[in-house]
Design an enzyme around this catalytic site. Structure first.
Site, mmCIF file in Angstrom:
data_model
loop_
_atom_site.group_PDB
_atom_site.id
_atom_site.type_symbol
_atom_site.label_atom_id
_atom_site.label_comp_id
_atom_site.label_asym_id
_atom_site.label_seq_id
_atom_site.Cartn_x
_atom_site.Cartn_y
_atom_site.Cartn_z
ATOM 1 N N LYS A 66 0.843 -1.203 0.000
ATOM 2 C CA LYS A 66 0.000 0.000 0.000
ATOM 3 C C LYS A 66 0.873 1.247 0.000
ATOM 4 O O LYS A 66 1.996 1.217 0.505
ATOM 5 C CB LYS A 66 -0.852 0.029 1.275
ATOM 6 N N ARG A 106 -10.657 -11.162 1.577
ATOM 7 C CA ARG A 106 -11.529 -12.187 0.999
ATOM 8 C C ARG A 106 -10.865 -13.556 1.060
ATOM 9 O O ARG A 106 -11.539 -14.579 1.101
ATOM 10 C CB ARG A 106 -11.917 -11.799 -0.435
HETATM 11 N N1 BES Z 1 -8.255 -3.589 4.301
HETATM 12 C C1 BES Z 1 -8.390 -3.154 2.959
HETATM 13 C C2 BES Z 1 -9.691 -2.378 2.717
HETATM 14 C C3 BES Z 1 -9.805 -1.048 3.419
HETATM 15 C C4 BES Z 1 -9.498 0.123 2.740
HETATM 16 C C5 BES Z 1 -10.282 -0.964 4.704
HETATM 17 C C6 BES Z 1 -9.648 1.344 3.380
HETATM 18 C C7 BES Z 1 -10.415 0.247 5.337
HETATM 19 C C8 BES Z 1 -10.119 1.396 4.676
HETATM 20 C C9 BES Z 1 -8.399 -4.357 2.017
HETATM 21 O O1 BES Z 1 -7.627 -5.425 2.427
HETATM 22 C C10 BES Z 1 -7.833 -3.907 0.724
HETATM 23 O O2 BES Z 1 -6.699 -3.552 0.695
HETATM 24 N N2 BES Z 1 -8.647 -3.941 -0.336
HETATM 25 C C11 BES Z 1 -8.225 -3.525 -1.612
HETATM 26 C C12 BES Z 1 -8.722 -4.531 -2.616
HETATM 27 C C13 BES Z 1 -8.181 -4.351 -4.005
HETATM 28 C C14 BES Z 1 -6.696 -4.611 -4.017
HETATM 29 C C15 BES Z 1 -8.888 -5.289 -4.933
HETATM 30 C C16 BES Z 1 -8.820 -2.151 -1.877
HETATM 31 O O3 BES Z 1 -9.944 -1.887 -1.430
HETATM 32 O O4 BES Z 1 -8.122 -1.322 -2.450
HETATM 33 MN MN MN Z 2 -5.636 -5.280 1.828
#
Ligand code: BES
Ligand code: MN
Ligand code: ZN
Length: 518
Positions: free
Chosen positions: A287, A364
């Site tokens: 990230k 997921r």
């Molecule tokens: N934990 C994150 C989602 C999230 C984002 C929670 C902001 C709280 C605040 C999740 O694991 C994630 O990173 N999801 C990605 C999925 C994508 C890579 C398909 C996302 O939402 O960007």
């Molecule tokens: Mn994630």
């Protein structure tokens, strides 16, 4: 802070300060007649005439300090027609904080005044007793755990009040009122546990600490608890959960908690799965750094499950609840030489294979193994999952909105009604078959990532692939409301919110939503 009951005529009530809540233009004879006996000095208090009951108006009036109720805090609710439960809860929370800031040790709340608000709100006295209790406790919540005596001090931090007393004119507290207050106390303590867990930094709270918390709850409240360690997770075939955790020094855990009231051993359980990513760096699909620290809250779903069990343990009538199983797949998502890579293919507990195209879509992955476990071990009456799953859900519904995915109309209604009571903002999002092909993989049964567009739906559809036909399932995406950076009266410590604890507590009482359990 203790929560107590006083049963006497107004003249015998005792409290450093009585808090009352009033609509515009009403006087004490409307909102709390017995207050005239408790604080007869009000009649000659000139300030009383200045109080108009406007929204958020607060006025503290003083009688002689030796009197049994020497102070009255008047709080405005605004016009009757503008009444909202959320505003009522906030008003209670603000009143509590005000009293704490003044150092009042003992607080009284005339129940007449709740009856008066309940009439306007078309709710029961018990309902407002519970909400007032929750609001009072949440409004005072603080998190000082990670400060030392050497840190900067912002003056004297006032101690919490010793007790809040509900002031009844009845000789005895009616059972229903007593139960409502204890329910409120139980729910608030569950929310507070969930908040504290979400706010715990990842160097203090990894998967094994989550497991310890579950064990503590189990021994305090006689729940059944099983924890699978890393080796057991792998041997059992939870390849997706294993993959998420494989890059971390802190090994994954799979946590099982069960509340089974006597005689319900053969009932189908309600199963609640909570995402327990104790820190989400994104893994190799790292990230950006900007808000990465907020990802210590990526176990908000797990916190909701643990908070739910804490609440159940504290409920006065937990044996009327159905059999409940909580499942927490817990792992830390880290980049490392041993991490899972984009392109890796893993075999899930269901036997289906997944090509991991983005290691940041880890939620997921660990959830799908938990969903399979739930259906292999039990026949769920209802299967729920709650997870900080997608940034896309935050884009769709904002910081406070929970995305609700379910094909079951009763479950949907039940969840929506529960949310209306608790003040949670929950909105249905679709599970469109047409989008399912987004998950097609060139090499495996599916990928873990669809396109950016409709990201919350793609994630939900991924999960749906692991839910057997006929199983009544709902998925709650709490990526927004699980962790909120802005403080508010009911969330004085920004960060983890405990979203889900109250909603689930309420849902567990809804026989229509849950359907037949035997
Ligand atoms: N934990 C994150 C989602 C999230 C984002 C929670 C902001 C709280 C605040 C999740 O694991 C994630 O990173 N999801 C990605 C999925 C994508 C890579 C398909 C996302 O939402 O960007
Ligand atoms: Mn994630
Ligand atoms: Zn995540």
């Amino acid at each position: 802070m203790d929560i107590r009951f006083q049963n006497a005529s107004g003249g015998e009530w005792r409290a450093d300060c009585a808090m009352v809540f009033a609509f515009v233009k009403d006087g004490p004879e409307q909102y709390a007649p017995a207050l005239w006996e408790a604080a007869p000095w009000l009649e000659i208090s000139p300030g009383l005439r200045d109080f108009g009951g406007k929204k958020d108006e607060q006025l503290l009036l003083y009688g002689h300090p030796e009197l049994p109720v020497p102070r009255v805090l008047l709080c405005g609710l605004g016009g009757r027609e503008d009444f909202s439960l959320e505003h009522f809860r906030e008003t209670v929370a603000k009143a509590m904080c005000f009293c704490r800031s003044r150092g009042f040790e003992t607080l009284g709340l005339p129940v007449e005044c709740l009856d008066y608000a309940a009439r306007a709100a078309d709710r029961t006295r018990e309902f407002l007793l519970r909400e007032a209790t929750v609001a009072a406790m949440l409004g005072l919540h603080r998190c000082e755990m990670y400060r030392s005596a050497l840190g900067e001090q912002d003056g004297d931090t006032p101690a919490d009040p010793r007790w809040l007393g509900y002031l009844f004119t009845e000789k005895e507290t009616p059972d229903a009122a007593h139960r409502a207050v204890r329910q409120g106390e139980a729910e608030a303590s569950g929310v507070i546990l969930a908040r504290d867990l979400s706010n715990a930094p990842a160097n203090h709270l990894g998967p094994s600490v989550l497991a310890e918390e579950a064990r503590k709850l189990a021994s305090a409240h006689a729940f059944n608890c099983t924890v699978l360690d890393a080796e057991q997770i792998r041997d059992m075939g939870m390849g997706a959960l294993w993959a998420v955790g494989q890059g971390s020094e802190q090994e994954p855990r799979f946590i099982v908690l069960e509340h089974c009231p006597q005689g319900k051993e053969a009932h189908k359980p309600v199963i609640v799965v909570g995402k327990g990513v104790t820190f989400d760096t994104g893994g190799i699909s790292l990230k950006p750094p900007a808000k990465m620290h907020e990802m210590k809250g990526d176990m908000g779903g797990a916190a909701a499950v643990l908070g739910l069990f804490a609440a159940i343990g504290a409920l006065p009538d937990a044996d009327v609840l159905p059999r409940v199983v909580g499942l927490i797949p817990a792992a830390e998502n880290m980049p490392d030489g041993r991490s899972v890579r984009p392109g890796d293919v893993v075999t899930t507990l269901s036997g289906k294979t997944v090509e991991i195209l983005n290691t940041d879509a880890e939620g997921r992955l660990l959830l799908c193994d938990a969903l399979s476990y739930a259906q292999q071990q039990w026949e769920p009456a209802v299967l729920l999952d709650i997870a900080t799953l997608t940034g896309a859900c935050v884009i769709a519904l904002g910081d406070y909105g929970t995305g609700l995915f379910t094909a079951d109309p009763f479950l949907r209604r039940g969840i929506e009604e529960a949310a209306e009571d608790t003040g949670d903002l929950v909105w249905p999002l679709p599970l469109w078959d047409a989008y399912d092909k987004n998950l097609k993989s060139d090499v495996a049964d599916m990928t873990n990532m669809g396109p950016r567009e409709g990201g919350a739906l793609n994630a939900a559809l991924f999960l749906r692939r692991f839910v057997n036909k006929g199983v009544r399932w709902a998925h709650l995406d709490i990526a927004g409301p699980g962790y909120v950076v802005k403080a508010s009266p009911l969330l004085p410590v920004p960060g983890g919110t405990g979203m889900g604890v109250r909603l689930l507590c309420r849902l567990l009482r809804d026989k229509d939503a849950l359907g037949p359990l035997e």
